[in-house]
Design a protein around this motif. Structure first.
Motif, short mmCIF file in Angstrom:
data_model
loop_
_atom_site.label_atom_id
_atom_site.label_comp_id
_atom_site.label_asym_id
_atom_site.label_seq_id
_atom_site.Cartn_x
_atom_site.Cartn_y
_atom_site.Cartn_z
N GLY A 8 0.82 -1.23 0.00
CA GLY A 8 0.00 0.00 0.00
C GLY A 8 0.84 1.26 0.00
N LEU A 36 -2.53 -0.30 -7.01
CA LEU A 36 -2.96 0.94 -7.67
C LEU A 36 -4.47 0.95 -7.90
CD1 LEU A 36 -0.01 1.61 -10.16
CD2 LEU A 36 -0.31 2.45 -7.83
N ALA A 39 -7.20 4.57 -4.93
CA ALA A 39 -6.50 5.29 -3.85
C ALA A 39 -4.98 5.27 -4.02
CB ALA A 39 -6.86 4.68 -2.50
N GLY A 40 -4.48 4.50 -4.95
CA GLY A 40 -3.03 4.39 -5.14
C GLY A 40 -2.56 5.39 -6.18
N ASP A 60 -1.66 -7.39 -6.48
CA ASP A 60 -2.82 -7.41 -5.58
C ASP A 60 -2.54 -8.37 -4.42
OD1 ASP A 60 -5.35 -7.84 -4.43
OD2 ASP A 60 -6.34 -7.44 -6.35
N THR A 62 -4.51 -9.87 -2.66
CA THR A 62 -5.46 -10.99 -2.58
C THR A 62 -5.12 -12.12 -3.56
OG1 THR A 62 -7.01 -10.14 -4.24
CG2 THR A 62 -7.32 -9.37 -1.97
N ALA A 83 -1.53 -1.86 2.91
CA ALA A 83 -2.53 -1.92 1.84
C ALA A 83 -3.90 -2.24 2.43
CB ALA A 83 -2.14 -2.99 0.82
N GLU A 85 -8.47 -1.22 1.82
CA GLU A 85 -9.54 -0.28 1.50
C GLU A 85 -9.74 0.52 2.77
OE1 GLU A 85 -11.11 0.38 -1.25
OE2 GLU A 85 -10.30 -1.24 -2.48
N SER A 86 -9.72 1.87 2.66
CA SER A 86 -9.61 2.67 3.89
C SER A 86 -10.75 3.65 4.13
CB SER A 86 -8.29 3.45 3.86
OG SER A 86 -8.35 4.48 2.89
N SER A 130 -2.90 -0.82 11.71
CA SER A 130 -4.36 -0.80 11.88
C SER A 130 -4.83 0.55 12.42
CB SER A 130 -4.80 -1.97 12.75
OG SER A 130 -6.21 -2.11 12.67
N TYR A 157 -15.87 -1.19 7.34
CA TYR A 157 -14.43 -0.92 7.32
C TYR A 157 -13.78 -1.35 8.63
CZ TYR A 157 -10.11 1.71 8.07
OH TYR A 157 -8.82 2.06 8.41
N CYS A 184 -3.81 3.37 14.93
CA CYS A 184 -3.59 4.83 14.89
C CYS A 184 -4.89 5.60 14.71
CB CYS A 184 -2.63 5.16 13.74
SG CYS A 184 -2.09 6.88 13.74
N ASN A 186 -6.91 9.32 13.35
CA ASN A 186 -7.03 9.96 12.03
C ASN A 186 -5.76 10.71 11.63
OD1 ASN A 186 -9.87 9.59 12.90
ND2 ASN A 186 -10.28 10.60 10.96
P1 NAD Z 1 -5.21 4.73 1.24
O1 NAD Z 1 -6.60 4.33 0.85
O2 NAD Z 1 -4.76 6.12 0.98
O3 NAD Z 1 -4.15 3.77 0.56
C1 NAD Z 1 -4.34 2.38 0.47
C2 NAD Z 1 -3.36 1.83 -0.55
O4 NAD Z 1 -3.53 0.41 -0.60
C3 NAD Z 1 -3.56 2.37 -1.95
O5 NAD Z 1 -2.33 2.74 -2.53
C4 NAD Z 1 -4.19 1.20 -2.70
O6 NAD Z 1 -3.87 1.18 -4.10
C5 NAD Z 1 -3.58 0.02 -1.97
N1 NAD Z 1 -4.41 -1.20 -2.08
C6 NAD Z 1 -5.75 -1.29 -1.87
N2 NAD Z 1 -6.16 -2.55 -2.11
C7 NAD Z 1 -5.06 -3.27 -2.46
C8 NAD Z 1 -4.84 -4.63 -2.80
N3 NAD Z 1 -5.85 -5.51 -2.85
N4 NAD Z 1 -3.58 -5.03 -3.08
C9 NAD Z 1 -2.53 -4.14 -3.04
N5 NAD Z 1 -2.69 -2.84 -2.74
C10 NAD Z 1 -3.94 -2.41 -2.45
O7 NAD Z 1 -5.08 4.36 2.78
P2 NAD Z 1 -4.34 5.14 3.96
O8 NAD Z 1 -5.24 6.17 4.49
O9 NAD Z 1 -2.98 5.48 3.50
O10 NAD Z 1 -4.26 3.96 5.03
C11 NAD Z 1 -3.18 3.04 5.01
C12 NAD Z 1 -3.36 2.05 6.15
O11 NAD Z 1 -3.40 2.73 7.39
C13 NAD Z 1 -4.67 1.25 6.08
O12 NAD Z 1 -4.39 -0.06 6.48
C14 NAD Z 1 -5.59 1.96 7.06
O13 NAD Z 1 -6.52 1.06 7.59
C15 NAD Z 1 -4.60 2.42 8.10
N6 NAD Z 1 -4.97 3.65 8.84
C16 NAD Z 1 -5.33 4.79 8.18
C17 NAD Z 1 -5.61 5.94 8.90
C18 NAD Z 1 -5.99 7.24 8.22
O14 NAD Z 1 -6.33 8.21 8.91
N7 NAD Z 1 -5.93 7.34 6.90
C19 NAD Z 1 -5.53 5.93 10.30
C20 NAD Z 1 -5.17 4.73 10.94
C21 NAD Z 1 -4.88 3.61 10.19
#
Ligand code: NAD
Ligand code: DAU
Length: 350
Positions: A8, A36, A39-40, A60, A62, A83, A85-86, A130, A157, A184, A186
């Motif tokens: 990710g 990608l 969100a990527g 991917d 998965t 990585a 879905e966020s 997480s 989520y 963590c 926000n």
């Molecule tokens: P984001 O949505 O900005 O980025 C997620 C990335 O994962 C993207 O680049 C996407 O292309 C990639 N991705 C999605 N599905 C994929 C798959 N099947 N295979 C490979 N890559 C895949 O997310 P973020 O906000 O940067 O969050 C990153 C991590 O941190 C997540 O695990 C989220 O749960 C965690 N988190 C986020 C926050 C926040 O405030 N944004 C806070 C605490 C924890």
């Protein structure tokens, strides 16, 4: 020499983690694996794309055969797994995508790591990133989430992230896989996809569009500068105790409406608008289904045991964030027009 897989890494937080590791650890090889999705965005990483200790792999998490082959070929020493879905709103309309990536994808990575490392776990580490949302919602007067707060997720989520956390611990308890986990609050900062509250509001204020506030705007979030999250990830990856969990938070609670009013003040100044102009764009809309009232993290364990603390006051961080969006119009244009999704083909001739 260490070879680290960061999943990710083209997303919001992942790109800051990749940049930190690539810049700070010249003797590590950093492999950024990202599918990608929408969100990527590889434009988050143009400044380090040509560094000799960095490599991007499109894939991917998965895909079982692909992931097993990758672990066999690359012989990683560590995994930092971001990585996912966020976005909570998307999880309400399409929960299955969250189960596939966040649950199945995480277990797929755990299996691959277990198989690749089974001869010797020594020196290996699987770090799962997480969220505080797994703990559920706090009342206004309740104490903060600690590492021992019972899981109580409400959205698809957070339920998918809670499930992935349980699997990570199960692989430690059952197979002895060396793991560490963090939850963590926000994040905010540069490269945040403009579907989330702060970048959405910045973009809308700039374009004189309504700022949608769910319900009455009374919900509370605990905001942390993304670079401080990346610093915490660095510390936990290197010094966290095997099998342990660390909470990461900003000690910085804001109601959504107060936060947006503060942002409007900053934007008025930066855009040379009369004070109070941007706040006229605030529009109360239908609340998010199952909207958690309050998140707030107690990060004292991380501060006490590993010496981390947030480096930036929120108002300074918000200003920096606004400046970044105003200075990086091309990034925002490419995201909003969809042009960013062509970057991989152009850059990698695919
Ligand atoms: P984001 O949505 O900005 O980025 C997620 C990335 O994962 C993207 O680049 C996407 O292309 C990639 N991705 C999605 N599905 C994929 C798959 N099947 N295979 C490979 N890559 C895949 O997310 P973020 O906000 O940067 O969050 C990153 C991590 O941190 C997540 O695990 C989220 O749960 C965690 N988190 C986020 C926050 C926040 O405030 N944004 C806070 C605490 C924890
Ligand atoms: O707490 C950590 C979580 O923070 C992460 O795990 C998630 O990946 C991340 O997306 C974030 O979740 P939130 O739901 O808190 O973030 P979001 O920016 O979507 O919303 C922040 C708050 O603002 C929330 O109370 C909902 C509200 N909101 C959001 C949007 C998009 C609005 O009022 N209007 C909006 O248009």
């Amino acid at each position: 020499m260490k070879k680290i897989l960061i999943t990710g890494g083209a997303g919001f937080i992942g790109s800051h983690v990749v940049r930190l590791f690539v810049s700070k650890y010249a003797d590590y090889q950093i492999v950024n694996l990202d599918a990608l999705t929408y969100a990527g965005n590889l434009e988050n990483l143009t400044d380090i794309a040509d560094k000799p200790n960095y490599r991007f792999v499109k894939g991917d998490i998965t895909d079982e055969a692909f992931i097993n082959q990758l672990f066999e070929n690359e012989q990683f020493d560590g995994v930092i797994h971001l990585a996912a879905e966020s976005h909570v709103d998307r999880s309400i309309t399409d929960p299955m995508a969250f189960i596939r990536t966040n649950v199945f994808g995480t277990v797929n990575l755990l299996n691959a790591a277990k198989n690749a490392w089974k001869a010797a776990y020594e020196g290996k580490r699987f770090y799962h990133i997480s969220t505080d949302e797994v703990y559920g919602a706090l009342d206004f007067d309740a104490t903060l989430f600690t590492e021992t707060t019972k899981y109580d997720p409400h959205s698809p989520y957070s339920a998918s992230k809670a499930s992935s956390d349980h699997f990570v611990r199960a692989y430690h308890d059952t197979y002895g896989l060396p793991i560490v986990l963090s939850n963590c609050s926000n994040n905010y900062g540069a490269n945040h996809f403009p579907e989330k509250l702060i970048p959405l509001a910045i973009n809308n204020i700039k374009n004189n569009r309504p700022i949608p506030i769910y319900g009455k705007g009374e919900n509370i979030r605990d905001w942390l500068w993304v670079n401080d999250h990346a610093r915490a990830i660095d510390v936990i990856f290197h010094n966290g105790k095997n099998g342990d969990t660390y909470n990461i938070g900003g000690i910085n609670e804001w109601t959504n409406i107060d936060l947006i009013r503060k942002l409007c003040e900053i934007m008025d100044k930066k855009l040379g608008r009369e004070a109070g102009n941007s706040a006229k764009l605030i529009t109360f809309v239908t609340d998010r289904a199952g909207h958690d009232l309050r998140y707030a993290i107690d990060s004292s364990k991380l501060q006490r045991e590993l010496g981390w603390k947030p480096s930036l006051q929120f108002e300074e961080g918000l200003e920096k964030t606004v400046d970044w969006y105003l200075d990086n119009q091309a990034w925002l244009d490419n995201v909003t027009s969809g042009a960013y999704q062509k970057y991989y083909e152009k850059q990698y001739n695919r």
